[in-house]
Scaffold this motif. Structure first.
Motif: not given
Lengths: 251, 193
Positions: B105-117, B143-159
């Motif tokens: 994750f780029p340092p644009e938010g709190k890392v680790p991404h910890m909690g309920w999203n 994190y794993v970026p969005l790709n052809d295998y993505t079956s759910a996405s989450c938005n924190y710092i980036t999608r």
């Protein structure tokens, strides 16, 4: 959006839940596993179990309890109290704890934070800090359950803990703890703005609006409370509805 | 049902076993080659560090074994990341079931991404019976970026990818074993595949 977390805290002595009022007087409030499961059902996001057992022999009771908690609970939980060496951390990890919180032992030996973070990851280490705002305008860190004042100051100690690899800071304001007059929002906002790890607020929860304040003014990532939950003064579903109405993201 | 949970040298692996026990399944927590191969379902859990975990798996040949499995496999958290191609954590080559990278994750938010999203755009068998916009518990710095295998996405710092799926391989970045009733439903869906 990441949700703000609501964390009931259960103090455990000899395997039973207790709650200290102002770190002194203690009342029993029930079975820790049952109480934890009830909170999980009601929407608690996480739980903290603090072992306040005085004697070493009885610590075994606590790790047995941690195993039972891990088996019954489907949300994350942190355990703390009496963790002085890596062996203690390992014992609680293998009992099923998601995180451990360290307090006095980290103040006495700050390298302990690094040791645990290296072995089990930063996400496993919560550094708990008890501090009191004193006449000189500074927040001084206390250890041994708030009995002994140290020469550490809250903000620099929290920063050091972060640099040494702690995953979260759990800050308890001794001025606010037990008062039910609200959290130490100014100090919390200062912590949250200067740290890059999550900050858990503790001490002072008395009504719903205190939680709204601590998440907005106090910029906390999570808020912890004990007695208002144990005595059902604020049921968690009611609290979460209140926060949602204030446009605060909760689960 | 015979469920193997892959044991390795890090993290709270016990909790996946406990979650399965709550669903009435006694899991076999093991690093034994034959037990893993013979299982009906395999869970690859994880909290830990990429490099040392890959080393442990390689020494036992579990990395190769995993990619050859034909039964449903579920990677969780670090498990998901290690099923990808390469991780920025310690510049670690991974198993490569999903040919996508794992980034810090780029340092644009709190890392680790910890909690309920909340997660979005979820599709596939793992998410049957879930209300939309459900929250799951995450703890991760990579994190794993969005790709052809993505079956759910989450938005924190980036999608990013909250879940992946390819053939018999399933993976979640969140911890279903710690995600309350929603997480329990995901595990139940996996067991019912």
């Amino acid at each position: 959006m990441i949700a703000k977390r609501i964390i009931p805290c259960l103090d455990i002595r000899d395997g039973q839940t207790v709650k200290g009022i102002n770190f002194l007087d203690i009342k029993e409030v029930g079975d820790p596993v049952e109480l934890g499961a009830r909170y999980a059902r009601e929407g608690a996001d996480e739980l903290v179990y603090l072992d306040i057992t005085a004697t070493h022999e009885k610590r075994k009771l606590f790790s047995d309890l941690v195993k039972r908690i891990a088996l019954h609970l489907n949300i994350p939980f942190t355990v703390g109290g009496g963790i002085n060496e890596l062996r203690d951390a390992e014992r609680l990890l293998s009992a099923g704890a998601d995180k451990i919180s360290i307090n006095s032992s980290a103040v006495r030996n700050p390298a302990f934070i690094e040791e645990i973070a290296k072995a089990y990851g930063s996400q496993f280490v919560v550094t708990a800090i008890d501090a009191r705002l004193e006449a000189d305008g500074k927040w001084w860190v206390y250890v041994n359950g708030g009995r002994i004042r140290t020469d550490k100051e809250l903000f620099s100690w929290a920063m050091e803990a972060q640099d040494r690899g702690t995953g979260e800071i759990l800050f308890t304001s001794m001025n606010h703890d037990g008062t039910k007059n609200g959290f130490a929002c100014e100090a919390l906002a200062h912590l949250s703005e200067n740290l890059t790890i999550p900050v858990i607020a503790s001490g002072g929860a008395g009504k719903e609006d205190h939680f709204a304040e601590v998440f907005t003014k106090g910029k906390a990532d999570a808020a912890l409370a004990a007695s208002i939950f144990h005595f059902n003064e604020i049921p968690i579903p009611v609290l979460k509805d209140y926060l949602r109405k204030k446009n605060i993201v909760v689960r | 049902m015979n469920v193997a949970v892959i044991k390795y040298n890090a993290g709270n692996i016990q909790s996946v076993g406990f979650a399965l026990e709550r669903l009435g399944v006694k899991a076999n927590i093991t690093d034994d080659f034959d037990s893993i191969r013979a299982a009906d379902k395999v869970i690859f859990p994880g909290v830990g560090e990429a490099g040392s975990t890959m080393k442990y798996l390689k020494e036992r040949g579990i990395d190769q074994l995993l990619s050859d499995l034909k039964q449903p496999v579920l990677g969780i958290c670090l498990g998901q990341q290690l099923m990808c191609m390469h991780s920025e954590e310690g510049d670690t080559p991974c198993i490569g079931i999903f040919d996508v990278p794992v980034l810090r994750f780029p340092p644009e938010g709190k890392v680790p991404h910890m909690g309920w999203n909340n997660i979005e755009d979820e599709k596939g068998d793992l998410f049957t019976g879930l209300r939309p916009d459900r929250y799951f518990y995450f703890v991760h710095s990579y994190y794993v970026p969005l790709n052809d295998y993505t079956s759910a996405s989450c938005n924190y710092i980036t999608r990013f990818s909250a879940a992946l799926q390819k053939d018999n391989f399933y993976a979640t970045q969140f911890h279903p074993e710690k995600s309350g009733d929603a997480g329990q439903q995901v595990l139940k869906n996996f067991l019912e595949l």
